[in-house]
Design an enzyme around this catalytic site. Structure first.
Site, mmCIF file in Angstrom:
data_model
loop_
_atom_site.group_PDB
_atom_site.id
_atom_site.type_symbol
_atom_site.label_atom_id
_atom_site.label_comp_id
_atom_site.label_asym_id
_atom_site.label_seq_id
_atom_site.Cartn_x
_atom_site.Cartn_y
_atom_site.Cartn_z
ATOM 1 N N HIS A 102 31.804 26.436 17.044
ATOM 2 C CA HIS A 102 30.344 26.360 17.015
ATOM 3 C C HIS A 102 29.921 25.658 15.731
ATOM 4 O O HIS A 102 30.517 25.872 14.685
ATOM 5 C CB HIS A 102 29.728 27.764 17.066
ATOM 6 N N ASP A 131 29.968 31.059 25.439
ATOM 7 C CA ASP A 131 30.401 30.611 26.758
ATOM 8 C C ASP A 131 31.783 31.109 27.142
ATOM 9 O O ASP A 131 32.214 30.924 28.278
ATOM 10 C CB ASP A 131 30.408 29.069 26.809
HETATM 11 N N1 CMC Z 1 39.014 23.109 20.478
HETATM 12 C C1 CMC Z 1 39.810 22.424 19.643
HETATM 13 N N2 CMC Z 1 39.408 21.892 18.466
HETATM 14 C C2 CMC Z 1 38.133 22.066 18.125
HETATM 15 C C3 CMC Z 1 37.233 22.778 18.949
HETATM 16 C C4 CMC Z 1 37.719 23.306 20.150
HETATM 17 N N3 CMC Z 1 36.919 23.980 20.973
HETATM 18 N N4 CMC Z 1 36.024 22.788 18.366
HETATM 19 C C5 CMC Z 1 36.133 22.108 17.218
HETATM 20 N N5 CMC Z 1 37.427 21.675 17.071
HETATM 21 C C6 CMC Z 1 37.985 20.950 15.916
HETATM 22 C C7 CMC Z 1 37.453 19.536 15.853
HETATM 23 O O1 CMC Z 1 38.298 18.655 16.560
HETATM 24 C C8 CMC Z 1 37.460 19.286 14.365
HETATM 25 O O2 CMC Z 1 38.788 19.068 13.966
HETATM 26 P P1 CMC Z 1 39.122 18.031 12.733
HETATM 27 O O3 CMC Z 1 38.347 18.558 11.553
HETATM 28 O O4 CMC Z 1 40.594 18.086 12.565
HETATM 29 O O5 CMC Z 1 38.619 16.697 13.208
HETATM 30 C C9 CMC Z 1 37.057 20.629 13.768
HETATM 31 O O6 CMC Z 1 37.469 21.600 14.747
HETATM 32 C C10 CMC Z 1 35.575 20.763 13.497
HETATM 33 O O7 CMC Z 1 34.878 20.604 14.715
HETATM 34 P P2 CMC Z 1 33.637 19.672 14.960
HETATM 35 O O8 CMC Z 1 33.836 18.898 16.237
HETATM 36 O O9 CMC Z 1 33.301 18.904 13.725
HETATM 37 O O10 CMC Z 1 32.537 20.736 15.204
HETATM 38 P P3 CMC Z 1 31.084 20.450 15.699
HETATM 39 O O11 CMC Z 1 30.221 21.358 14.932
HETATM 40 O O12 CMC Z 1 30.746 19.007 15.656
HETATM 41 O O13 CMC Z 1 31.119 20.861 17.255
HETATM 42 C C11 CMC Z 1 31.217 22.227 19.168
HETATM 43 C C12 CMC Z 1 30.798 22.130 17.706
HETATM 44 C C13 CMC Z 1 30.675 23.517 19.767
HETATM 45 C C14 CMC Z 1 30.603 21.047 19.953
HETATM 46 C C15 CMC Z 1 32.766 22.167 19.238
HETATM 47 O O14 CMC Z 1 33.303 23.289 18.573
HETATM 48 C C16 CMC Z 1 33.275 22.117 20.667
HETATM 49 O O15 CMC Z 1 33.364 21.031 21.233
HETATM 50 N N6 CMC Z 1 33.597 23.292 21.303
HETATM 51 C C17 CMC Z 1 33.988 23.321 22.690
HETATM 52 C C18 CMC Z 1 32.760 23.212 23.595
HETATM 53 C C19 CMC Z 1 31.956 24.491 23.603
HETATM 54 O O16 CMC Z 1 32.488 25.578 23.766
HETATM 55 N N7 CMC Z 1 30.619 24.353 23.468
HETATM 56 C C20 CMC Z 1 29.693 25.499 23.516
HETATM 57 C C21 CMC Z 1 28.998 25.741 22.217
HETATM 58 S S1 CMC Z 1 28.163 27.340 22.148
HETATM 59 C C22 CMC Z 1 26.904 27.248 23.333
HETATM 60 C C23 CMC Z 1 25.853 26.281 22.976
HETATM 61 O O17 CMC Z 1 25.147 26.494 21.993
HETATM 62 O O18 CMC Z 1 25.684 25.326 23.720
#
Ligand code: CMC
Length: 447
Positions: free
Chosen positions: A307, A364
């Protein structure tokens, strides 16, 4: 005395930035005059550090796993409130009095049906249409039926339109589902409360009423209120963005539905269930799946994990996991995907990849198992999220609408494209000629 930070600019001059302090002590460098005073803007790809507004609706402390609606901890709301009371709290700022509850409940009832000729729009979608596309289109279409609601001049009109949206979105969602399975659309009933009425429209048939169990009703109530608001997430920011141009409440919320659809946002609940089903059907072990996520093969993520704001735990996920276990117990359902989810969570939570990145189960991760136990098909999961998020979208729209100092949202950018280029006419381009600086005109510009 107002706090200030001092910026040293590249030319050595200094600039004082006022600090805005929130009611929970959050501090923000208020750069709203920075460009006018210095010529600089700030750059924050993905808005990770940008406060786009001041808001009094929802407070999140992602480090401590705190979520409060209008000051009330979400844990208390989950224990004591109905979804509709939560909606009233979010939209109007206070828990409703008995009188407010009755008046709003009457408004929900009066506004629950769809105009008769509106119902024929459902037939215009192919049977396999995703219900999120139907939902956003139908909310947008609704405004053609409510012309007085397009310009809201008083509190009474706002309350009516809010009730219409909250009530009709549920009727539309159930109707979209019924159309997709080729069954007759059910009318709402006047004797049922919000959640029961939705379940009735989803699962009753003209010749047989569906009567949900108390456990099912209460689990869906919990699901909806836990999704009711989450400050400036992708869809709510979209609603505010559209609203800032003075678009109607219907248009703004319909845009919110589109923004919610993506699988990194509201679409994640569907993606989690598809992931759990894939692991089960492929026979892959949870360890192997986690290894696949870590290797970043095929770019897959552990859906339902991570998140932007929560860096400790998501309090909604904790409540939902508990509710999920209790619901399956009470309905005597065993779902192997719950075991897979538990195992995935356990493996990930003790793995350095997830620990070092502070990735925890989000709202989720367990919600899909609850919805499945209630008989909701997977394509409808994000629609259920949208019904739940409606109060938050309406509350944010109202907050903007009521702010006399509000301005249109219009971020800036740092341009990285070509600098000014000399025009090359078609004749020259066709002959592969170069411009006066010697740049070869690319082939793909040839007609
Ligand atoms: N699985 C594997 N790696 C992950 C995941 C995951 N679910 N989430 C983040 N990472 C990694 C990401 O690749 C990055 O790695 P690195 O620093 O080595 O490049 C690191 O963790 C930081 O993540 P980020 O992508 O910079 O985080 P963000 O804040 O941009 O994205 C997120 C947040 C929710 C989009 C992401 O965690 C994600 O894609 N999660 C899976 C989808 C999901 O469950 N979404 C629902 C969110 S909660 C409900 C809502 O509010 O909609």
């Amino acid at each position: 005395m107002t706090e200030k930070a001092t910026l040293t600019m590249p030319d050595g001059s200094t600039y004082e930035v006022p600090v805005t302090v929130g009611s929970e002590g959050e501090r923000a460098l208020n750069i709203s005059r920075l460009r006018a005073d210095t010529g600089y803007i700030t750059l924050d790809d993905g808005y990770g550090n940008t406060g786009s507004c001041e808001s009094a609706i929802t407070f999140i402390d992602g480090e401590q796993g705190i979520l409060r609606y209008r000051g009330y901890p979400v844990e208390d709301i989950a224990k004591h409130c109905s979804f509709i009371e939560t909606a009233q709290l979010l939209i109007w700022g206070e828990l409703p009095s008995a009188e407010d509850r009755t008046r709003f409940s009457d408004l929900l009832t009066e506004n629950s049906t769809l105009p008769e000729d509106f119902r024929r729009h459902f037939a215009g979608f192919p049977q396999h249409a995703h219900p999120m596309s139907i939902l956003s289109a139908m909310i947008n279409a609704l405004q053609s039926y409510d012309l007085p609601g397009l310009v809201i001049n008083d509190d009474e009109e706002f309350e009516r339109v809010s009730a219409a949206l909250l009530s009709k979105v549920r009727t539309i969602a159930a109707a979209a589902y019924k159309s997709s399975i080729g069954e007759p659309i059910m009318y709402p009933r006047y004797d049922l409360r919000y959640v029961e009425n939705f379940l009735h429209m989803m699962f009753s048939k003209p010749y047989r009423d569906y009567v949900p169990s108390a456990e099912a009703t209460s689990a869906l109530n919990l699901f909806l209120l836990l999704h009711a608001d989450h400050e400036q997430n992708c869809s709510t920011s979209t609603v505010r963005m559209v609203a800032s141009g003075e678009a109607s409440l219907y248009a703004s919320v319909s845009a919110g539905v589109c923004a919610l659809w993506g699988k990194l946002h509201g679409g994640a609940n569907q993606a989690v269930m598809e992931m759990l089903t894939y692991i089960r059907e492929s026979g892959m072990s949870t360890k192997d799946y986690i290894a696949k996520v870590k290797s970043r093969e095929d770019g897959i993520k552990l859906m339902g994990f991570g998140h932007r704001v929560y860096r400790n735990f998501d309090p909604r996920a904790v409540i939902l996991q508990d509710a999920c276990e209790k619901l399956l117990d009470s309905l005597h359902i065993t779902d192997p995907r719950l075991d897979i989810a538990r195992e995935l969570a356990q493996t990930a939570l003790s793995d350095d990849y997830f620990i070092s990145r502070k990735l925890y189960p989000n709202v989720d991760f367990f919600s899909g198992i609850i919805l499945t136990a209630l008989g909701i098909p997977v394509e409808m999961f994000t629609v259920l999220f949208a019904i739940g998020r409606m109060p938050g979208w309406i509350a944010n729209w109202k907050e903007m609408h009521d702010d006399p100092t509000g301005r249109i949202y219009r971020p800036r950018q740092v341009y990285t494209g070509p600098t000014e280029r000399e025009w090359v006419n078609r004749f020259q381009r066709e002959r592969g000629m170069t411009d006066s600086r010697g740049f070869k005109v690319p082939d793909d510009l040839r007609p």
